[in-house]
Scaffold this active site. Sequence first.
Site, mmCIF file in Angstrom:
data_model
loop_
_atom_site.group_PDB
_atom_site.id
_atom_site.type_symbol
_atom_site.label_atom_id
_atom_site.label_comp_id
_atom_site.label_asym_id
_atom_site.label_seq_id
_atom_site.Cartn_x
_atom_site.Cartn_y
_atom_site.Cartn_z
ATOM 1 N N ASP A 1 1.437 -9.016 -9.667
ATOM 2 C CA ASP A 1 1.863 -7.610 -9.772
ATOM 3 C C ASP A 1 3.134 -7.360 -8.960
ATOM 4 O OD1 ASP A 1 -0.577 -7.451 -11.088
ATOM 5 O OD2 ASP A 1 -1.616 -6.520 -9.399
ATOM 6 N N GLN B 1 2.433 -11.162 -3.476
ATOM 7 C CA GLN B 1 1.770 -10.078 -4.201
ATOM 8 C C GLN B 1 2.409 -8.738 -3.826
ATOM 9 O OE1 GLN B 1 -2.518 -10.123 -4.056
ATOM 10 N NE2 GLN B 1 -2.714 -8.060 -4.886
ATOM 11 N N ASP B 2 2.748 -7.950 -4.860
ATOM 12 C CA ASP B 2 3.300 -6.595 -4.654
ATOM 13 C C ASP B 2 4.634 -6.597 -3.919
ATOM 14 O OD1 ASP B 2 0.940 -5.875 -5.829
ATOM 15 O OD2 ASP B 2 0.215 -4.625 -4.196
ATOM 16 N N TRP C 1 -2.425 -1.581 -14.547
ATOM 17 C CA TRP C 1 -2.982 -1.118 -13.275
ATOM 18 C C TRP C 1 -3.657 0.235 -13.460
ATOM 19 C CZ3 TRP C 1 0.520 1.076 -8.852
ATOM 20 C CH2 TRP C 1 -0.256 1.294 -7.706
ATOM 21 N N ARG D 1 0.085 -6.356 -16.475
ATOM 22 C CA ARG D 1 -1.295 -5.931 -16.732
ATOM 23 C C ARG D 1 -1.427 -4.456 -16.357
ATOM 24 N NH1 ARG D 1 -5.332 -8.120 -11.995
ATOM 25 N NH2 ARG D 1 -3.952 -7.836 -10.197
ATOM 26 N N THR E 1 -1.240 -0.806 1.213
ATOM 27 C CA THR E 1 -0.108 -1.327 0.430
ATOM 28 C C THR E 1 1.118 -0.455 0.655
ATOM 29 O OG1 THR E 1 -1.620 -2.165 -1.267
ATOM 30 C CG2 THR E 1 0.675 -1.912 -1.899
ATOM 31 N N GLN F 1 -1.742 -7.977 -0.799
ATOM 32 C CA GLN F 1 -0.669 -6.974 -0.977
ATOM 33 C C GLN F 1 0.232 -6.928 0.260
ATOM 34 O OE1 GLN F 1 -4.006 -6.401 -1.325
ATOM 35 N NE2 GLN F 1 -4.406 -4.763 -2.819
#
Length: 517
Positions: free
Chosen positions: A355, A333-334, A425, A423, A281, A311
């Site tokens: 996220d 994502q990310d 992590w 959320r 990531t 990610q």
Amino acid sequence: MATKMSSFLLCFSFSLLFSPALSNILNTGINSWCSKTPYPETCKYTLTHAQKYSLPTRMSDFKKLAVQVTMQQALKAQSHNKWLGPKCRNKIEKAAWADCLSLYQDTIMLLNQTIDPATKCTDYDAQTWLSTALTNLDTCRAGFVELGVSDFVLPLMSNNVSKLISNTLSIGNGSNVPAVTNRYKEGFPTWVSPGDRKLLQSSPAADVVVAQDGSGNYKTIKEALAAAAKRSGSNRFVIHVKRGVYKENLEIKLKNIMLLGDGLRYTIITGSRSVVGGSTTFNSATVAVTGDGFIARGITFRNTAGPENHQAVALRSGADLSVFYRCGFEGYQDTLYVHSQRQFYKECYVYGTVDFIFGNAAVVLQNCMIYARRPMSGQKNTITAQGRTDPNQNTGISIHDSRVMAGSDLQPVLSSVKTYLGRPWKEYSRTIFLQSYLDTLVDPAGWLEWDGNFALKTLYYGEYKNTGPGSSTSGRVNWGGYHVITSSSEASKFTVGNFIAGSSWLPATNVPFTAGL
């Protein structure tokens, strides 16, 4: 880099191994100081196995000694980690290992910066840099885990540096160290000159121009950064990036760089690295920035890997005192990795699914447009995933006076996709939404579990005077760490002025900002 390492060793090789002949009084003193830390045994072991030093008499002396010992251990760990390279069994393992080398090097520089008398750092600076040092080592471990190769090289890396950093963070007031708002004379930090004052509200003269059609000095941003590296000193260097789609992966380590685009719709930097594609990531970012004092205006950072590649970061920032003004961040994502240090985002657009604003910086997004997109089938959208691992880190994600909306691809399927504010992590995850507009896409529960009861009591999630159809708190989660904030004094802890000490460094760039609520 070798020269820098030598200077670290020369300047901070503190003959620490004290003589066994010293009396039990010294051991008693060590026990007394170390008992105040979260890992007292690690503290005692490292102090009693190293070179000569004076037993501290004040808390500030103990903190300095703790940082010195931590840096010595980090230097040993880095030396050991370099030796592990040939032991990597495949490309994926080597990718995670390479990230760790870079992250440990950055950690050593931050520890050095914290105790270097020439830096004249405040307690707040020290807490920021130690928070980043701990985040770096967490990121190192995470790379091996997410690529599924945590069984071989990672255990060989194990050492006590993370515990030692946690100990140093705990000495003094921890995350309660107040932000210093009057540190800089006339609002100018050390990295910016008076001539930079109107950089963001005017069109500053560019040092170099990048244009794909050949009308500038260079055709790629990478070439322009190479030119910046040859400048004498570290004064602000402005790179005007003319309109166009630039397919480049960039890592910007230089200080005081400004990327000036022609507007977020017109100047776009794009890449497609992802975890499914073999990157960590951390290393999937289209653009990664770690040089202090970075500024971007009028640029979109994009990752086109798509939701199926999981990610895939558009921008990663670990640049202290960095500003992003009227920029776009596009991914799934990310998308936006607010990795570490102090950051400010103003009038930006952020698009993503899972996220998509995540990391462990001390960061405020103000007057931003946050758009959830359509995820893969069966996925839920989570806007934030904040990564604080230690209660004494002064980090968190604060979203102020912004708007949370459904992207055009999500709107037709709103009824079948759940979207949450965030959320946890990590165990001490901290995220706050202040005076923002939350549209119908936000689920009534507001927040989503990461894994069962994990972190529900230790996190800090807050909402203060939000508006819009998704803002009602009547159906929100009843976790121990969730707060409907009613006190303006509590909410103001997470403003630009208090959370990132913005009044001490943002005036120098003249970026418009609201310091308080």
